[in-house]
Every structure is written in structure tokens, then in C-alpha cells.
Design a protein around this motif. Structure first.
Motif, PDB file in Angstrom:
ATOM      1  N   GLU A   1       0.810  -1.095  -0.061  1.00 53.88           N
ATOM      2  CA  GLU A   1       0.003   0.090   0.053  1.00 53.88           C
ATOM      3  C   GLU A   1       1.007   1.275  -0.006  1.00 53.88           C
ATOM      4  O   GLU A   1       1.973   1.399   0.810  1.00 53.88           O
ATOM      5  N   VAL A   2       0.619   2.226  -0.661  1.00 56.15           N
ATOM      6  CA  VAL A   2       1.398   3.504  -1.070  1.00 56.15           C
ATOM      7  C   VAL A   2       0.620   4.679  -1.241  1.00 56.15           C
ATOM      8  O   VAL A   2      -0.888   4.475  -1.467  1.00 56.15           O
ATOM      9  N   ASP A   3       0.972   5.532  -1.065  1.00 55.54           N
ATOM     10  CA  ASP A   3       0.498   7.010  -1.554  1.00 55.54           C
ATOM     11  C   ASP A   3       0.982   7.245  -3.033  1.00 55.54           C
ATOM     12  O   ASP A   3       2.285   7.580  -3.162  1.00 55.54           O
ATOM     13  N   GLU A   4       0.092   7.484  -3.810  1.00 52.25           N
ATOM     14  CA  GLU A   4       0.219   7.793  -5.337  1.00 52.25           C
ATOM     15  C   GLU A   4      -0.079   8.980  -5.445  1.00 52.25           C
ATOM     16  O   GLU A   4      -1.166   9.627  -5.618  1.00 52.25           O
ATOM     17  N   ASP A   5       0.997   9.975  -5.484  1.00 53.71           N
ATOM     18  CA  ASP A   5       0.864  11.213  -5.448  1.00 53.71           C
ATOM     19  C   ASP A   5       0.697  11.981  -6.764  1.00 53.71           C
ATOM     20  O   ASP A   5       0.175  13.109  -6.905  1.00 53.71           O
TER      21      ASP A   5
ATOM     22  N   GLN B   1      -3.451  10.581  -6.195  1.00 56.28           N
ATOM     23  CA  GLN B   1      -3.269  11.551  -4.963  1.00 56.28           C
ATOM     24  C   GLN B   1      -4.074  10.797  -4.016  1.00 56.28           C
ATOM     25  O   GLN B   1      -4.843  11.544  -3.130  1.00 56.28           O
ATOM     26  N   GLY B   2      -3.792   9.826  -3.627  1.00 62.43           N
ATOM     27  CA  GLY B   2      -4.317   9.080  -2.318  1.00 62.43           C
ATOM     28  C   GLY B   2      -3.694   7.550  -2.344  1.00 62.43           C
ATOM     29  O   GLY B   2      -2.769   7.304  -3.208  1.00 62.43           O
ATOM     30  N   LYS B   3      -4.226   6.910  -1.425  1.00 60.39           N
ATOM     31  CA  LYS B   3      -3.716   5.581  -1.428  1.00 60.39           C
ATOM     32  C   LYS B   3      -4.075   4.672  -2.227  1.00 60.39           C
ATOM     33  O   LYS B   3      -4.835   4.792  -3.084  1.00 60.39           O
TER      34      LYS B   3
ATOM     35  N   GLN C   1       0.375  -0.810  -4.789  1.00 59.14           N
ATOM     36  CA  GLN C   1       1.070  -0.892  -6.023  1.00 59.14           C
ATOM     37  C   GLN C   1       1.861  -2.407  -6.176  1.00 59.14           C
ATOM     38  O   GLN C   1       2.038  -3.142  -5.040  1.00 59.14           O
TER      39      GLN C   1
ATOM     40  N   ILE D   1      -7.586   0.622  -3.380  1.00 56.59           N
ATOM     41  CA  ILE D   1      -7.222  -0.047  -2.363  1.00 56.59           C
ATOM     42  C   ILE D   1      -8.101  -1.179  -1.863  1.00 56.59           C
ATOM     43  O   ILE D   1      -7.453  -2.250  -1.377  1.00 56.59           O
TER      44      ILE D   1
END
Length: 217
Positions: free
Chosen positions: A78-82, A86-88, A91, A193
Motif C-alpha cells: 500500500e502506497v501513496d500515489e501522488d 493523489q491518495g492510497k 502498488q 485500495i
């Protein structure tokens, strides 16, 4: 064996270079020239192998997320895709060795809503920071299940050329080609997610065929 269209320039340059080196080795080394020619022929054969286009029976998919490349799953987290989501997101990263087929395929079907090329570094492709610091492309698709899926072609230490053919507004079909990366690198896929992940770290994937996740409608 069918060769990819991206092979043309590389094969022309390799053919001329190997021919010159081979002739010079024969002229100067005579009976010892085989010590040069045999390794050159092996490398020449590997170049053809790298650019091969295998036959794949591509099916129609809606909920399924398809492996976009041949390779090995090296990350699921689980990552932040910015950049776009622009959220969780979840990946999934797939590493390609120089011996893998390097055709890049759409992981889902839908509409291309974003694409961007990013210049950058050439960290080794399995380095976690390569996803945000290396030369890369980012593409986003609004899937048939009304989800946003983002994926990236990432150049590695050896790979120095990324090609992608899609444009915003194009209709993407899961498993069909959208680009190519030369000589080893990585592909990252960012999924909603709540996506059901059906692959695991260490799995070897076949691009356009293997299902790596399923999205809820």
C-alpha cells in the motif's frame, strides 16, 4: 521468429559493428579470431531474442487486471500515489530482466485519461525509489469498472529508452500493446485500495495472459 518494430535501429547498428569487429579480428588475429567471433555471435543472437514478439491469445477482460509485462513480481504494498490518484493505492511492481519479452501491455480495459513522460535518474530497476526518481512514463486509465488505474514504465540502470504509443482519449484493451522498454527495467501498477490481489511476490508473469488482480464493479 517475429521481431518488434523497435528492433530495427539496434539490429542495424549491431550488424555493422559486429561485422567490422569480426573482419578486423580475422585480419589481425587469424586463427585466434574465433575467440572474438563466437562471443559476438552469441551477443548478436541474444539481441534477436530480446526483441522477439511471441504469439499471445489475448482475451477480453472487464474486472481482471492483466500482467502488463513478462517478469517477476517484486513488490506488493500500500502506497501513496501522488502524481494522479493523489491518495492510497496498492502498488504491484514487476521487474523485467534483459531476457524477458519487453513489450508493454495495458493492464486493464477502458479509456486513457492521462499520460506523461518524466526524465530522471537510472537507478537499478528493483530500487524502491526508481518509481519516482528514474526516467519513466505515467499513464492513467478509467477502467470499464469505473476505477482509476495508474501504471508506469520505469527505466533501469541498463534500460535507457522507453517508448509508449498511447494518447489521451485512446481506448485501452487489457493485454494489448501500448509500448516497449529496451534492455531490462520495471513496470508499476497502482490499483484501488479494495482490489483483490491474486498474485504474490516472487510470481513470474506472462504479459497479456496472467491475471494479477480483480477489481470490484
Amino acid at each position: 521468429m517475429k521481431l518488434h518494430k523497435e528492433s530495427k535501429g539496434t539490429i542495424i547498428v549491431a550488424s555493422l559493428l559486429f561485422a567490422v569487429i569480426g573482419l578486423l579480428s580475422i585480419y589481425f588475429l587469424e586463427m585466434w579470431s574465433l575467440a572474438i567471433i563466437i562471443p559476438l555471435l552469441i551477443i548478436y543472437g541474444l539481441i534477436f531474442w530480446f526483441f522477439r514478439v511471441p504469439h499471445r491469445d489475448i482475451l477480453n477482460h472487464k474486472e481482471n487486471v492483466i500482467a502488463p509485462v513478462d517478469g517477476k513480481v517484486v513488490m506488493i504494498k500500500e502506497v501513496d500515489e501522488d502524481e494522479f490518484i493523489q491518495g492510497k493505492a496498492i502498488q504491484i511492481s514487476i521487474f523485467m530482466s534483459p531476457l524477458n519479452v519487453h513489450i508493454c501491455r495495458y493492464p486493464v480495459s477502458g479509456e486513457v485519461i492521462y499520460k506523461k513522460y518524466h526524465p530522471g535518474k537510472y537507478l537499478v530497476a528493483w530500487h524502491e525509489k526508481s518509481s519516482t526518481e528514474n526516467e519513466r512514463t505515467t499513464i492513467a486509465i478509467k477502467s470499464l469498472t469505473n476505477h482509476t488505474v495508474v501504471f508506469r514504465q520505469i527505466a533501469g540502470y541498463v534500460a535507457r529508452r522507453i517508448v509508449f504509443y498511447c494518447n489521451e482519449g485512446d481506448q485501452a484493451k487489457a493485454g494489448h500493446e501500448f509500448g516497449f522498454i529496451k534492455f531490462g527495467s520495471r513496470m508499476d501498477i497502482f490499483l484501488p485500495i479494495d482490489t483483490e490481489i491474486t498474485c504474490k511476490i516472487g510470481d513470474k508473469t506472462k504479459g497479456g495472459i496472467d491475471v494479477i488482480a480483480k477489481m470490484k464493479e
